[in-house]
Design a protein around this motif. Structure first.
Motif, mmCIF file in Angstrom:
data_model
loop_
_atom_site.group_PDB
_atom_site.id
_atom_site.type_symbol
_atom_site.label_atom_id
_atom_site.label_comp_id
_atom_site.label_asym_id
_atom_site.label_seq_id
_atom_site.Cartn_x
_atom_site.Cartn_y
_atom_site.Cartn_z
ATOM 1 N N SER B 171 0.843 -1.200 0.000
ATOM 2 C CA SER B 171 0.000 0.000 0.000
ATOM 3 C C SER B 171 0.875 1.245 0.000
ATOM 4 O O SER B 171 2.084 1.159 0.182
ATOM 5 C CB SER B 171 -0.876 -0.007 1.246
ATOM 6 O OG SER B 171 -0.065 0.243 2.373
ATOM 7 N N GLY B 172 0.238 2.405 -0.199
ATOM 8 C CA GLY B 172 0.981 3.664 -0.248
ATOM 9 C C GLY B 172 1.796 3.904 1.018
ATOM 10 O O GLY B 172 2.971 4.278 0.971
ATOM 11 N N GLY B 173 1.171 3.657 2.168
ATOM 12 C CA GLY B 173 1.857 3.871 3.431
ATOM 13 C C GLY B 173 3.052 2.942 3.579
ATOM 14 O O GLY B 173 4.113 3.333 4.057
ATOM 15 N N MET B 174 2.877 1.680 3.164
ATOM 16 C CA MET B 174 3.972 0.719 3.255
ATOM 17 C C MET B 174 5.131 1.122 2.349
ATOM 18 O O MET B 174 6.299 1.014 2.708
ATOM 19 C CB MET B 174 3.465 -0.679 2.881
ATOM 20 C CG MET B 174 2.611 -1.307 3.969
ATOM 21 S SD MET B 174 1.567 -2.600 3.307
ATOM 22 C CE MET B 174 2.644 -4.000 3.402
ATOM 23 N N THR B 203 -4.682 9.277 8.538
ATOM 24 C CA THR B 203 -4.251 8.385 9.620
ATOM 25 C C THR B 203 -2.893 7.778 9.298
ATOM 26 O O THR B 203 -2.062 7.593 10.171
ATOM 27 C CB THR B 203 -5.283 7.275 9.876
ATOM 28 O OG1 THR B 203 -5.540 6.629 8.641
ATOM 29 C CG2 THR B 203 -6.572 7.827 10.426
ATOM 30 N N VAL B 204 -2.666 7.480 8.000
ATOM 31 C CA VAL B 204 -1.371 6.952 7.584
ATOM 32 C C VAL B 204 -0.310 8.043 7.740
ATOM 33 O O VAL B 204 0.808 7.796 8.194
ATOM 34 C CB VAL B 204 -1.434 6.476 6.119
ATOM 35 C CG1 VAL B 204 -0.125 5.825 5.717
ATOM 36 C CG2 VAL B 204 -2.590 5.529 5.931
ATOM 37 N N GLN B 205 -0.683 9.263 7.386
ATOM 38 C CA GLN B 205 0.235 10.392 7.510
ATOM 39 C C GLN B 205 0.747 10.499 8.940
ATOM 40 O O GLN B 205 1.928 10.658 9.182
ATOM 41 C CB GLN B 205 -0.498 11.682 7.121
ATOM 42 C CG GLN B 205 0.148 12.928 7.679
ATOM 43 C CD GLN B 205 -0.458 14.204 7.101
ATOM 44 O OE1 GLN B 205 -0.634 14.331 5.918
ATOM 45 N NE2 GLN B 205 -0.763 15.155 7.958
ATOM 46 N N LYS B 206 -0.170 10.361 9.887
ATOM 47 C CA LYS B 206 0.216 10.506 11.281
ATOM 48 C C LYS B 206 1.217 9.420 11.657
ATOM 49 O O LYS B 206 2.242 9.689 12.276
ATOM 50 C CB LYS B 206 -1.022 10.403 12.175
ATOM 51 C CG LYS B 206 -0.718 10.547 13.642
ATOM 52 C CD LYS B 206 -1.981 10.843 14.426
ATOM 53 C CE LYS B 206 -1.686 11.120 15.889
ATOM 54 N NZ LYS B 206 -1.412 9.888 16.639
ATOM 55 N N ARG B 207 0.941 8.188 11.219
ATOM 56 C CA ARG B 207 1.846 7.093 11.578
ATOM 57 C C ARG B 207 3.223 7.281 10.952
ATOM 58 O O ARG B 207 4.236 7.026 11.588
ATOM 59 C CB ARG B 207 1.240 5.754 11.158
ATOM 60 C CG ARG B 207 0.259 5.236 12.208
ATOM 61 C CD ARG B 207 -0.375 3.942 11.770
ATOM 62 N NE ARG B 207 -1.822 4.091 11.717
ATOM 63 C CZ ARG B 207 -2.586 3.710 10.712
ATOM 64 N NH1 ARG B 207 -2.042 3.148 9.644
ATOM 65 N NH2 ARG B 207 -3.879 3.885 10.762
ATOM 66 N N ILE B 208 3.249 7.762 9.707
ATOM 67 C CA ILE B 208 4.545 7.950 9.037
ATOM 68 C C ILE B 208 5.333 9.071 9.712
ATOM 69 O O ILE B 208 6.529 8.945 9.973
ATOM 70 C CB ILE B 208 4.322 8.284 7.538
ATOM 71 C CG1 ILE B 208 3.707 7.087 6.805
ATOM 72 C CG2 ILE B 208 5.618 8.717 6.885
ATOM 73 C CD1 ILE B 208 4.638 5.933 6.585
ATOM 74 N N LEU B 209 4.655 10.143 10.062
ATOM 75 C CA LEU B 209 5.354 11.247 10.721
ATOM 76 C C LEU B 209 5.853 10.817 12.098
ATOM 77 O O LEU B 209 6.959 11.185 12.518
ATOM 78 C CB LEU B 209 4.438 12.468 10.827
ATOM 79 C CG LEU B 209 4.132 13.170 9.500
ATOM 80 C CD1 LEU B 209 3.055 14.226 9.685
ATOM 81 C CD2 LEU B 209 5.381 13.801 8.910
ATOM 82 N N ASP B 210 5.045 10.020 12.797
ATOM 83 C CA ASP B 210 5.488 9.484 14.086
ATOM 84 C C ASP B 210 6.761 8.673 13.908
ATOM 85 O O ASP B 210 7.690 8.764 14.713
ATOM 86 C CB ASP B 210 4.398 8.599 14.704
ATOM 87 C CG ASP B 210 3.268 9.438 15.290
ATOM 88 O OD1 ASP B 210 3.474 10.655 15.456
ATOM 89 O OD2 ASP B 210 2.195 8.877 15.577
#
Lengths: 303, 557
Positions: B171-174, B203-210
């Motif tokens: 996926s994009g986030g992965m 929600t993915v943005q938040k996880r990636i920034l974290d």
């Protein structure tokens, strides 16, 4: 003829571009680099291509401006003369001036090519547009037909059609046109499908547009640019194929000057009079290359 | 060639030598109009372990600045003057070959678009291994082990499996995690993150920034974060640099910039950023008008199935969605990509037949409309698309575009049509001089105004806005939102607002439906949903809105 119109239109557009860029260059000549850039932007190759095309078209339209010799009536005792001041490209076995035959032949070759491209453009594009806009079964049926057409070698197909229709320059042109229907149909269909999927076409339907209106107002204008560029490319190919048919003897009957026929006639004298095959051959090559170069630039303008 | 300098491996010591120091940087591009400078006199510093955010709108020169640092300017770009010092060494004039020795090892880049930044024909493992091989980090076996370790470190489940997969299987986030793994592989001193999350769901943005935050703390790496989102910058950066037109407007510690902005432009950005600005009073005025029980849109148990892979398998894009929208109000449909929000909108507009359920717009049952009736129905409801670059025919003039809907119905005399077009253009705030232009001569915001004008020219009752402001810069977005509000007040329009951006939704909507995987997980009045989220997913969405961490610093509250 639509093909001719389109090419005339793009000729104007191209000229306008050239004028614009050269005047921009004049406005501020600050460094050598800018000069070089202006030169490159004019593209000498493309200029040459347009020049060649213009000359060939003028030959076709006004052959009498360029030569006073008759293309069909030879002068006895002047057979197989080498190029000289009197006969710039020499004479053939019947004493006819080769330059006159090439110049008068331009009309036959070029009009044949235009007929061929016209047939392909009109029939092929129509089929492609119908297939692309109807989708479903109609699309399937048309495109499978097109596949069948594509699966037959083009020369074989055009030879068969000429044999069916009878020999002659017009029939040869039609035969060549028919073989290009498939390529036009494929291209037109893919363009229509691409444009149909765009947001602005959907928006046009969404604001209450009927199918024919949307087709006319959005789908056609936006999908035809590539088709026109392809038509210019096909023009070169058509000249080549018609010359091939002429060379094989399926085109114009002998006294008529036609480029393929000229090459075929000269073949017998190649040892004694090399110019009889070489020069018409070079003319065909130059014309085809020019058409290709122009078509390339049309395709780029679109992007 | 070995690097002629010794760049200290990133460590946790907080020395005062900046990792990156840019001074008086000027960058320009050669173009049709000659050489054009796009970055002027930019100076900034990034200290070890620090996050510096480069904030600006499109065309502000933020990406150009970042590219100049790592020597990746486009072919016609040139670094004109100024110094780029990496741990004290000026790398501004370095050849690409020399830069190769530090790219990946000392500086690395997390690119914007995870879909186009990975090679589709090579496995994930190969691509992560590549950076290690280029910089000769041990044997094949050691590298393989390190790759797995890295993939695990960036939070990918089953790293051994991922290493064997191809980009399209992720996926994009992965994929963005994979790019981060590549960026941190050699523990560089500086990571340049160019809009690392702009293409991702919130929600993915938040996880990636974290994740980037966490890795930065662990490795002591400094981060130059390029972003258009002031909310993201507010949450993540120690230091903010605001760019406009290639010049620095303002820079300073995050708290200072947000708390007491000195430049006019920063104040404007802060006011326009939906996630940072005050919750608007726009919809407060409205509640008084909505007394009459008059529903413009009613959706009942909408289900939309699509067949995939032949005709056997059925994919349910929308599953039992119901809501009603009162006339003159705004209803938002919120969800991440793939949640079915656009499918719902398209069914309502009548572009596809629902598999089951009922939709009534202005009293007309849309589900049974066909042919001429459907065409007539289109006067009542209009759709505005997300991308104003794709929704306008490039060959038409603005006048033709706006006039066209009028030609589709009962004949209107030419002068009346022209009058109507002129009036509607005034309405959406476009100068009359744009009428003869074509879309390519207009900016994104102007184009979106044209799209709105085209939608309004038929006097519809309902306007469906499908992510209509998502592609725009924040200041332009704020202008379009204000325009939409004004139009609603003046014409009594009903809006159906499709968005992934909860901050924007909060600003302009009265009611909201939250969709996830085609199912409606929450709904009701906007204030209620924000105050008492009805599902865990809504809570997650709300907490993922950037710009909340330093909320106390905001000047407007």
């Amino acid at each position: 003829m639509t093909g001719l119109n389109a090419i005339g239109r793009s000729l104007l557009r191209d000229d306008a571009d050239i004028v614009k860029s050269s005047s921009a260059g004049k406005r501020r000549i600050s460094s050598g680099a800018r000069w070089l850039k202006t030169l490159i932007s004019i593209q000498p190759g493309l200029m040459l291509a347009w020049f060649v095309m213009a000359v060939v078209v003028l030959w076709a339209l006004f052959p009498q401006w360029f030569t006073s010799y008759s293309p069909t009536v030879g002068v006895a005792r002047q057979q197989l003369r080498a190029p000289s001041a009197e006969h710039w490209l020499g004479t053939d076995a019947l004493g006819r001036d080769l330059l006159a035959r090439i110049i008068h032949g331009a009309g036959n070759s070029l009009s044949g090519a235009f007929v061929a491209v016209g047939v392909g453009l009109v029939l092929g594009t129509t089929l492609g547009i119908v297939a692309g806009s109807a989708r479903g079964r109609i699309d399937g049926a048309i495109m499978r037909g097109v596949d069948v057409l594509l699966s037959i070698p083009q020369l074989l197909l055009s030879l068969s059609i000429v044999i069916l229709l009878g020999f002659g320059i017009l029939n040869a042109a039609i035969a060549v046109g028919v073989t290009s229907i498939a390529s036009f149909a494929r291209l037109a269909r893919s363009e229509v499908v691409r444009v149909r999927a765009s947001d602005y076409v959907e928006a046009a339907f969404g604001s209450g547009g009927t199918f024919s209106r949307v087709l006319w107002r959005h789908i056609l204008p936006n999908s035809l640019t590539s088709v026109i560029a392809f038509a210019a490319l096909q023009l070169g190919w058509a000249i080549l194929t018609i010359s091939t048919l002429g060379f094989l003897g399926y085109g114009a009957p002998p006294p008529t000057p036609e480029w393929g026929l000229l090459i075929a006639e000269g073949r017998n004298y190649i040892a004694r009079a090399w110019w009889l095959t070489t020069v018409p051959g070079l003319v065909v090559i130059l014309t085809v290359l020019s058409a290709n170069r122009i078509s390339q630039s049309l395709g780029k303008n679109k992007a | 060639m070995t690097a002629a300098i010794s760049i200290e491996p990133a460590s946790t010591d907080v020395s005062n030598t900046p990792v990156l120091e840019i001074s008086n940087l000027a960058v320009g591009y050669r173009g049709g109009e000659g050489f054009q400078r796009v970055v002027h006199e930019v100076s900034l510093r990034v200290r070890p372990g620090e996050v510096v955010a480069l904030v600006g709108e499109s065309g502000s020169g933020k990406t150009t600045t970042a590219q100049a640092v790592i020597g990746l300017l486009a072919e016609n770009g040139r670094l004109e003057s100024g110094a780029v010092r990496l741990n004290g060494t000026d790398i501004a004039g370095w050849s690409p070959k020399r830069l190769d020795t530090i790219r990946g090892s000392k500086i690395s880049l997390i690119p914007q678009d995870p879909t186009s930044s990975l090679n589709p024909v090579r496995t994930i493992g190969d691509q992560v291994a590549e950076v290690l091989q280029i910089h000769r980090q041990g044997s094949r076996k050691q590298i393989d082990a390190r790759v797995i370790e890295l993939l695990a470190r960036v939070g990918l489940s089953e790293p051994e499996l991922r290493a064997r997969q191809y980009p399209h299987e992720l996926s994009g986030g992965m994929r963005q995690r994979v790019l981060i793994a590549i960026a941190i592989a050699l523990r560089p001193a500086l990571i340049i993150a160019d809009e690392p999350t702009s293409a991702l769901d919130v929600t993915v943005q938040k996880r990636i920034l974290d994740l980037i935050d966490e890795l930065r703390r662990e490795y002591g790496t400094a981060v130059l974060l390029v972003t258009h989102d002031l909310g993201v910058a507010a949450d993540r950066a120690n230091h903010i640099v605001v760019l406009k037109g290639g010049r620095i407007q303002e820079q300073g510690p995050t708290a200072d910039v947000l708390g007491s902005p000195r430049s006019e432009y920063t104040r404007k950005l802060l006011a326009d950023a939906p996630s940072l600005g005050k919750v608007r009073s726009i919809h407060r005025t409205r509640s008084t008008r909505t007394g009459a029980s008059d529903d413009a849109v009613v959706v009942e148990n909408l289900v939309q199935d699509f067949s995939v892979g032949g005709r056997r398998e059925i994919f349910r894009a929308v599953d039992d969605v119901s809501f009603t929208v009162q006339r003159g109000t705004t209803h938002a449909i919120v969800g991440e990509s793939g949640s079915g929000k656009t499918t719902t909108a398209r069914s309502i507009v009548g572009f596809q037949k629902p598999s089951s359920g009922r939709i009534r717009v202005d009293g007309i049952d849309v589900t049974n409309l066909r042919g001429e009736d459907l065409r007539r129905f289109r006067r009542t409801i209009q759709l505005v698309y997300q991308n104003p670059f794709a929704s306008l025919d490039p060959r038409q003039t603005i006048f033709q575009i706006v006039e066209e809907p009028l030609l589709n119905f009962d004949p209107v005399p030419r002068e009346d049509r022209a009058k109507k077009v002129h009036a509607i253009l005034d309405r959406v705030g476009l100068p009359q001089s744009t009428l003869t232009r074509k879309p390519h001569a207009l900016s994104g915001g102007q184009r979106q105004r044209v799209a709105i004008a085209r939608a309004l020219v038929l006097d519809p009752q309902v306007l469906v806005l499908d992510e209509a402001v998502s592609a725009l810069d924040v200041t332009v977005q704020a202008q379009i939102l204000a325009l939409l509000d004004e139009l609603q007040q003046a014409l009594g329009l009903t809006y159906l607002f499709i968005s992934h951006d909860l901050a924007v939704v909060r600003q302009i909507s009265d009611t909201v439906s939250v969709l996830r995987d085609g199912r409606q997980v929450d709904g009701g009045r906007v204030e209620d949903v924000f105050r008492n989220p009805g599902s865990a997913y809504t809570r997650e969405l709300i907490s993922a809105i950037p710009g909340q961490r330093n909320a106390s610093l905001r000047p407007f509250q």
